[in-house]
Design a protein around this motif. Structure first.
Motif, PDB file in Angstrom:
ATOM      1  N   ILE A   4       0.839  -1.193   0.000  1.00 46.90           N
ATOM      2  CA  ILE A   4       0.000   0.000   0.000  1.00 46.90           C
ATOM      3  C   ILE A   4       0.881   1.251   0.000  1.00 46.90           C
ATOM      4  CG2 ILE A   4      -1.708   1.322   1.302  1.00 46.90           C
ATOM      5  CD1 ILE A   4      -2.734  -1.299   2.431  1.00 46.90           C
ATOM      6  N   LYS A   5       0.530   2.212  -0.861  1.00 44.52           N
ATOM      7  CA  LYS A   5       1.228   3.495  -0.852  1.00 44.52           C
ATOM      8  C   LYS A   5       0.626   4.357   0.253  1.00 44.52           C
ATOM      9  CE  LYS A   5       0.691   5.035  -5.063  1.00 44.52           C
ATOM     10  NZ  LYS A   5       0.915   5.914  -6.253  1.00 44.52           N
ATOM     11  N   ARG A   6       1.470   4.820   1.162  1.00 48.21           N
ATOM     12  CA  ARG A   6       0.993   5.645   2.267  1.00 48.21           C
ATOM     13  C   ARG A   6       1.723   6.988   2.252  1.00 48.21           C
ATOM     14  NH1 ARG A   6       1.300   0.550   4.888  1.00 48.21           N
ATOM     15  NH2 ARG A   6      -0.770  -0.186   5.530  1.00 48.21           N
ATOM     16  N   LEU A   7       0.924   8.033   2.330  1.00 45.14           N
ATOM     17  CA  LEU A   7       1.494   9.373   2.389  1.00 45.14           C
ATOM     18  C   LEU A   7       1.176   9.984   3.748  1.00 45.14           C
ATOM     19  CD1 LEU A   7       2.944  11.640   0.763  1.00 45.14           C
ATOM     20  CD2 LEU A   7       0.674  12.561   0.271  1.00 45.14           C
ATOM     21  N   GLY A   8       2.205  10.440   4.435  1.00 42.00           N
ATOM     22  CA  GLY A   8       2.010  11.093   5.717  1.00 42.00           C
ATOM     23  C   GLY A   8       1.864  12.604   5.547  1.00 42.00           C
ATOM     24  N   VAL A   9       1.149  13.228   6.494  1.00 45.77           N
ATOM     25  CA  VAL A   9       1.021  14.682   6.504  1.00 45.77           C
ATOM     26  C   VAL A   9       1.035  15.139   7.953  1.00 45.77           C
ATOM     27  CG1 VAL A   9      -1.517  14.501   6.372  1.00 45.77           C
ATOM     28  CG2 VAL A   9      -0.395  16.672   5.816  1.00 45.77           C
ATOM     29  N   LEU A  10       1.766  16.217   8.229  1.00 52.96           N
ATOM     30  CA  LEU A  10       1.815  16.758   9.589  1.00 52.96           C
ATOM     31  C   LEU A  10       1.790  18.280   9.544  1.00 52.96           C
ATOM     32  CD1 LEU A  10       4.882  18.012  10.219  1.00 52.96           C
ATOM     33  CD2 LEU A  10       5.467  15.600  10.407  1.00 52.96           C
ATOM     34  N   GLY A  96       5.682   2.707   7.127  1.00 55.02           N
ATOM     35  CA  GLY A  96       5.489   2.361   5.724  1.00 55.02           C
ATOM     36  C   GLY A  96       5.167   3.544   4.837  1.00 55.02           C
ATOM     37  N   LEU A  97       5.700   4.712   5.194  1.00 54.27           N
ATOM     38  CA  LEU A  97       5.402   5.912   4.433  1.00 54.27           C
ATOM     39  C   LEU A  97       6.175   5.953   3.113  1.00 54.27           C
ATOM     40  CD1 LEU A  97       5.436   8.632   7.259  1.00 54.27           C
ATOM     41  CD2 LEU A  97       3.476   7.376   6.338  1.00 54.27           C
ATOM     42  N   SER A  98       5.446   6.254   2.055  1.00 55.49           N
ATOM     43  CA  SER A  98       6.079   6.463   0.757  1.00 55.49           C
ATOM     44  C   SER A  98       6.578   7.892   0.615  1.00 55.49           C
ATOM     45  CB  SER A  98       5.084   6.161  -0.373  1.00 55.49           C
ATOM     46  OG  SER A  98       4.536   4.867  -0.251  1.00 55.49           O
ATOM     47  N   GLY A  99       6.059   8.764   1.467  1.00 57.04           N
ATOM     48  CA  GLY A  99       6.461  10.158   1.447  1.00 57.04           C
ATOM     49  C   GLY A  99       5.755  10.913   2.559  1.00 57.04           C
ATOM     50  N   LEU A 100       6.127  12.173   2.727  1.00 54.79           N
ATOM     51  CA  LEU A 100       5.567  12.990   3.794  1.00 54.79           C
ATOM     52  C   LEU A 100       5.445  14.433   3.322  1.00 54.79           C
ATOM     53  CD1 LEU A 100       4.833  13.481   6.843  1.00 54.79           C
ATOM     54  CD2 LEU A 100       7.271  13.852   7.232  1.00 54.79           C
ATOM     55  N   ILE A 101       4.319  15.061   3.663  1.00 48.64           N
ATOM     56  CA  ILE A 101       4.130  16.486   3.417  1.00 48.64           C
ATOM     57  C   ILE A 101       4.145  17.196   4.769  1.00 48.64           C
ATOM     58  CG2 ILE A 101       2.684  18.282   2.432  1.00 48.64           C
ATOM     59  CD1 ILE A 101       3.780  16.299   0.365  1.00 48.64           C
ATOM     60  N   ASP A 118      19.897  14.491   5.534  1.00 43.56           N
ATOM     61  CA  ASP A 118      20.579  13.418   6.256  1.00 43.56           C
ATOM     62  C   ASP A 118      20.198  12.019   5.798  1.00 43.56           C
ATOM     63  OD1 ASP A 118      21.820  15.364   7.743  1.00 43.56           O
ATOM     64  OD2 ASP A 118      20.457  15.202   9.458  1.00 43.56           O
ATOM     65  N   TYR A 119      18.938  11.849   5.356  1.00 43.91           N
ATOM     66  CA  TYR A 119      18.462  10.495   5.037  1.00 43.91           C
ATOM     67  C   TYR A 119      17.817  10.371   3.663  1.00 43.91           C
ATOM     68  CZ  TYR A 119      19.086   9.822  10.058  1.00 43.91           C
ATOM     69  OH  TYR A 119      19.615   9.752  11.328  1.00 43.91           O
ATOM     70  N   GLN A 120      17.832  11.456   2.898  1.00 43.53           N
ATOM     71  CA  GLN A 120      17.209  11.451   1.575  1.00 43.53           C
ATOM     72  C   GLN A 120      15.747  10.981   1.630  1.00 43.53           C
ATOM     73  OE1 GLN A 120      20.570   9.810   1.842  1.00 43.53           O
ATOM     74  NE2 GLN A 120      21.004  12.010   1.793  1.00 43.53           N
ATOM     75  N   LEU A 121      15.050  11.327   2.702  1.00 42.99           N
ATOM     76  CA  LEU A 121      13.647  10.956   2.819  1.00 42.99           C
ATOM     77  C   LEU A 121      12.805  11.775   1.834  1.00 42.99           C
ATOM     78  CD1 LEU A 121      13.112  10.658   6.691  1.00 42.99           C
ATOM     79  CD2 LEU A 121      13.312   8.818   5.008  1.00 42.99           C
ATOM     80  N   PRO A 122      11.774  11.149   1.252  1.00 35.10           N
ATOM     81  CA  PRO A 122      10.904  11.861   0.312  1.00 35.10           C
ATOM     82  C   PRO A 122       9.919  12.770   1.060  1.00 35.10           C
ATOM     83  CG  PRO A 122      10.171   9.593   0.556  1.00 35.10           C
ATOM     84  CD  PRO A 122      11.437   9.710   1.349  1.00 35.10           C
ATOM     85  N   ILE A 123      10.320  14.014   1.274  1.00 35.63           N
ATOM     86  CA  ILE A 123       9.510  14.982   2.012  1.00 35.63           C
ATOM     87  C   ILE A 123       9.399  16.271   1.200  1.00 35.63           C
ATOM     88  CG2 ILE A 123       9.282  16.335   4.135  1.00 35.63           C
ATOM     89  CD1 ILE A 123      11.069  14.306   5.537  1.00 35.63           C
ATOM     90  N   VAL A 296       2.120  17.251  -3.269  1.00 35.23           N
ATOM     91  CA  VAL A 296       1.866  15.813  -3.415  1.00 35.23           C
ATOM     92  C   VAL A 296       2.179  15.358  -4.835  1.00 35.23           C
ATOM     93  CG1 VAL A 296       0.103  14.009  -3.350  1.00 35.23           C
ATOM     94  CG2 VAL A 296       0.117  15.809  -1.600  1.00 35.23           C
ATOM     95  N   GLU A 297       1.734  16.117  -5.803  1.00 36.43           N
ATOM     96  CA  GLU A 297       1.960  15.776  -7.205  1.00 36.43           C
ATOM     97  C   GLU A 297       3.450  15.636  -7.504  1.00 36.43           C
ATOM     98  OE1 GLU A 297       1.754  18.411 -11.186  1.00 36.43           O
ATOM     99  OE2 GLU A 297      -0.191  18.179 -10.196  1.00 36.43           O
ATOM    100  N   TRP A 298       4.243  16.608  -7.031  1.00 35.78           N
ATOM    101  CA  TRP A 298       5.685  16.553  -7.266  1.00 35.78           C
ATOM    102  C   TRP A 298       6.310  15.347  -6.570  1.00 35.78           C
ATOM    103  CZ3 TRP A 298       5.938  22.295  -5.501  1.00 35.78           C
ATOM    104  CH2 TRP A 298       5.463  23.113  -6.532  1.00 35.78           C
ATOM    105  N   LEU A 299       5.898  15.091  -5.335  1.00 38.35           N
ATOM    106  CA  LEU A 299       6.455  13.959  -4.594  1.00 38.35           C
ATOM    107  C   LEU A 299       6.185  12.647  -5.330  1.00 38.35           C
ATOM    108  CD1 LEU A 299       6.490  13.466  -0.782  1.00 38.35           C
ATOM    109  CD2 LEU A 299       5.692  11.595  -2.227  1.00 38.35           C
ATOM    110  N   ASP A 300       4.965  12.508  -5.842  1.00 36.53           N
ATOM    111  CA  ASP A 300       4.599  11.286  -6.562  1.00 36.53           C
ATOM    112  C   ASP A 300       5.448  11.084  -7.808  1.00 36.53           C
ATOM    113  OD1 ASP A 300       2.626   8.999  -6.857  1.00 36.53           O
ATOM    114  OD2 ASP A 300       2.244  10.061  -8.749  1.00 36.53           O
ATOM    115  N   LYS A 301       5.890  12.202  -8.379  1.00 34.62           N
ATOM    116  CA  LYS A 301       6.720  12.125  -9.585  1.00 34.62           C
ATOM    117  C   LYS A 301       8.205  12.016  -9.256  1.00 34.62           C
ATOM    118  CE  LYS A 301       3.507  14.730 -12.525  1.00 34.62           C
ATOM    119  NZ  LYS A 301       3.299  15.969 -13.319  1.00 34.62           N
ATOM    120  N   GLY A 302       8.520  11.941  -7.965  1.00 33.29           N
ATOM    121  CA  GLY A 302       9.913  11.785  -7.563  1.00 33.29           C
ATOM    122  C   GLY A 302      10.640  13.086  -7.296  1.00 33.29           C
ATOM    123  N   GLN A 303       9.936  14.209  -7.355  1.00 34.38           N
ATOM    124  CA  GLN A 303      10.556  15.508  -7.076  1.00 34.38           C
ATOM    125  C   GLN A 303      10.336  15.837  -5.603  1.00 34.38           C
ATOM    126  OE1 GLN A 303       9.124  18.786  -9.450  1.00 34.38           O
ATOM    127  NE2 GLN A 303      10.926  20.041  -9.033  1.00 34.38           N
TER     128      GLN A 303
END
Length: 344
Positions: A4-10, A96-101, A118-123, A296-303
């Motif tokens: 499952i693709k999971r996107l976090g938001v805080l 299991g986050l695929s990314g975070l906003i 530090d960790y190249q996390l997709p944020i 979100v759109e950019w994150l999904d595209k890898g940006q």
């Protein structure tokens, strides 16, 4: 681990009108792209403690016109906690986050930028602050709603000041930057304004206040909380996890100074957290949703590692590292231009 693709938001830092619309923008775009949306409670604190909720359409739709944030907020800084950044990284993976906003101001976005570094996390980030001081963007959610509140209060104070023939001081937020103070003073027709970017001209302050009293029988002065009339006030004050001195009270210092200098009654109103609350204005509902869905759109595209900034009339990606440890002060030219209204 499931697929499952999971996107976090805080949402982090001080609350501001427009946070809930931004959360809604994240949710709608993420769902369209096939993500389950995980709300992380109370900013970075929620990531450190793995406190989350699964967001629904009902959650975000019902919150669109509401102030505050349905996710909660805090000023927690993982980089000030022992092993904090490592815990944040591990929990990001365990959830299991695929990314975070991350929706926040300089501090929240600064942590986001550090975790990317530090960790190249997709944020990706969405700028928020009623102080209007996040660099690299011409819009931060919450500012214009707060400006409507402060201007309304200024107008009300003018009625009271006129009725009682007195001087009133209004203290508004603005730690490093005087955007809210200056714009409130200009929009509401204050007699003088003190902002953090410009050293207080005591003689000019007294002269302009005296002139207003003489010409119309009352005066109103606006003070940004970060303006410094007496630097001794900043000593021995507590600081938060981002090293910020707790402010508030400079308006009282100015009021007491004017009362003594003018030998007349001076009253001070410190708005404090009242500036943060209330339903967001229309602009603070529309643009935050657009900024969030683009993040979100950019994150999904890898940006990733970018801020959804509003520049030159459109939403553009800006490197988060350009925001870390920086703020956006009032331009000297703007202070000079508007200064014509406040000269003695």
């Amino acid at each position: 681990m499931d697929n499952i693709k999971r996107l976090g938001v805080l949402t982090g830092g001080g609350d501001a009108p427009g946070l809930n619309p931004a959360i809604r923008g994240v949710f709608y775009k993420a769902v369209e792209l096939g993500y389950e949306v995980i709300g992380i409670k109370d900013g970075w604190k929620g990531l450190l403690e793995k406190e989350t909720i699964v967001l629904s359409k009902a959650d975000v739709d019902s919150a669109l016109t509401k102030g505050g944030t349905i996710l909660g907020s805090s000023r927690t800084n993982p980089y000030k906690r022992e092993g904090g950044k490592e815990i944040a990284y591990e929990n990001f993976k365990e959830l299991g986050l695929s990314g975070l906003i991350a929706i926040g101001g300089e501090d929240t976005l600064g942590v986001a930028g550090q975790l990317v570094r530090d960790y190249q996390l997709p944020i990706n980030g969405v700028p928020k602050t009623i102080d209007f001081d996040v660099p690299e963007t011409d819009f931060t959610l919450g500012f214009f709603t707060a400006l409507e509140v402060t201007t309304d209060i200024l107008e009300r104070l003018q009625d009271t000041a006129k009725s009682h023939h007195r001087v009133m001081v209004l203290e508004v937020m603005g730690r490093h930057a005087g955007w809210l103070g200056l714009f409130t003073a200009v929009a509401g027709g204050a007699d003088y304004v003190l902002v953090p970017e410009k050293k207080a001209d005591i003689e000019e302050l007294i002269a302009k206040t005296k002139r207003a009293l003489s010409d119309k029988g009352f005066a109103v002065v606006v003070v940004s909380e970060g303006a410094v009339l007496d630097e001794s006030m900043l000593k021995d004050r507590p600081v938060d996890e981002f090293g910020h001195v707790q402010l508030g009270g400079m308006g009282e210092v100015v009021a007491q100074f004017l009362e003594k200098s003018l030998n007349t009654e001076v009253k001070c109103v410190i708005l404090g957290h009242a500036q943060r609350g209330g339903k967001p204005s229309v602009i603070d509902r529309i643009l935050p949703q657009l900024q969030a869905l683009k993040a979100v759109e950019w994150l999904d595209k890898g940006q990733t590692g970018v801020l959804a900034a509003y520049k030159e009339g459109t939403i553009k990606p800006v490197d988060l590292t350009l925001v870390v440890g920086k703020n956006r002060p009032l331009p000297e030219s703007l202070i000079d231009d508007f200064g014509v209204f406040f000269k003695g």
